[in-house]
Every structure is written in structure tokens, then in C-alpha cells.
Design a protein around this motif. Structure first.
Motif: not given
Length: 172
Positions: A73-79
Motif C-alpha cells: 500500500l506504499g506505507r512503511r511497516p512498524l512493529a
């Protein structure tokens, strides 16, 4: 379900409102997962068996699948840093890790940076304000994740310029 959720919260609602969450990054959690309960649920246990996975394997599959969906979706994942504790380099490298706990005296923080991961420091000492410790505003201002001579937390830090460039922010 999650594909639909991530898509819904990142796509424009209308020309005026924009998106529900217009941020570049999407936090997918990764902490406090009790994956062992999947062993006790008959449908989940069957799914695990059919896919030749343990519940911990399925947890990694779930976390990494989230990274893939969010990235598409063009976003950067955080965890949360818990995902790094549990999976280390098996964790999708696109994740930005939010390090909030420092019970390991900074060893996981440093190992994630050494592995080339990007980090947001939210160190529980002194940035995690909801814990029971008595930190002062002065402690918060003196904490520097890029200077281990800081007086607030000399464990959750690095002194390397290269690794410091991977610390992309701080959060409380």
C-alpha cells in the motif's frame, strides 16, 4: 480481513478528508501475542498441522504478512521490539522496529542496528511515561540514543555514526 483493514485506513476517503491515517508508517503491533492459544483451538491447530507449522511459525508468518500488505500500500511497516526478540533476522527487513523495552540492557537494540534495521527509540527508561518508574523531564531530555555517555540510559544507545543514522526517531 487485514488486507481490507490496511487498505481502508490508508486509502483516500474523499478529496476533502484525505485518508483516515495519512502517515507514511503503519504500526502493526507484534507484541503481547500469545500464539500458544492457537495450539488449543481446534480450527487453528488443524490449520497449523495442514501448513506444517508450529504456532510460533504462524506468528512469524502473520507478522511478515502484515509487512507485505502494508508495503504493497506504499506505507512503511512498524512493529514493537518484541517481534525482533522473537524472530531476529527472520523478521521482514522492511519493518521499522519501535524499541520500548530495555530489559535486555540494550543488547537487542544494538543487535537490530548491527543487522541494519531502522529503529525508533521509545526506551522505557526514560521515555515510556506510563510505567511505574520515576523519570524526570531532565532524564527525558538527556537521553540520546546516539550517545552512550548520556546519563539517562547508557544501554539503549549506540556510538557509531553509521548505526546512529538507522535511529530514525524517538517516541514516548
Amino acid at each position: 480481513f487485514l488486507e481490507g483493514l490496511w487498505s481502508e485506513v490508508t486509502q483516500p476517503v474523499d478529496d476533502i478528508t484525505g485518508t483516515i491515517f495519512p502517515f507514511e508508517m503503519v504500526h502493526s503491533g507484534g507484541d503481547e501475542v500469545k500464539h500458544q492459544c492457537w495450539d488449543d483451538d481446534l480450527q487453528s491447530a488443524q490449520w497449523l498441522k495442514d501448513h506444517n507449522m508450529t504456532s510460533k511459525d504462524a506468528y512469524l508468518y502473520f507478522v511478515n504478512s502484515n509487512a507485505e500488505m502494508i508495503s504493497q500500500l506504499g506505507r512503511r511497516p512498524l512493529a514493537w521490539n518484541d517481534a525482533w526478540y522473537n524472530f531476529g533476522t527472520s523478521l521482514d527487513p522492511r519493518f521499522i522496529l519501535v524499541f520500548w523495552s530495555n530489559t535486555d540492557h540494550g543488547s537487542y537494540f544494538k543487535s537490530a542496528l548491527a543487522a541494519g534495521r531502522q529503529i525508533i527509540s521509545a526506551s522505557s527508561n526514560p521515555l515510556y511515561y506510563s510505567n511505574a518508574n520515576e523519570y524526570t523531564v531532565k532524564d527525558s531530555y538527556e537521553y540520546d540514543p546516539c550517545d552512550c555517555s548520556n546519563s539517562a540510559n547508557p544501554d539503549m544507545c549506540v556510538n557509531s555514526t553509521d548505526q546512529c543514522s538507522q535511529v530514525i526517531g524517538m517516541s514516548s
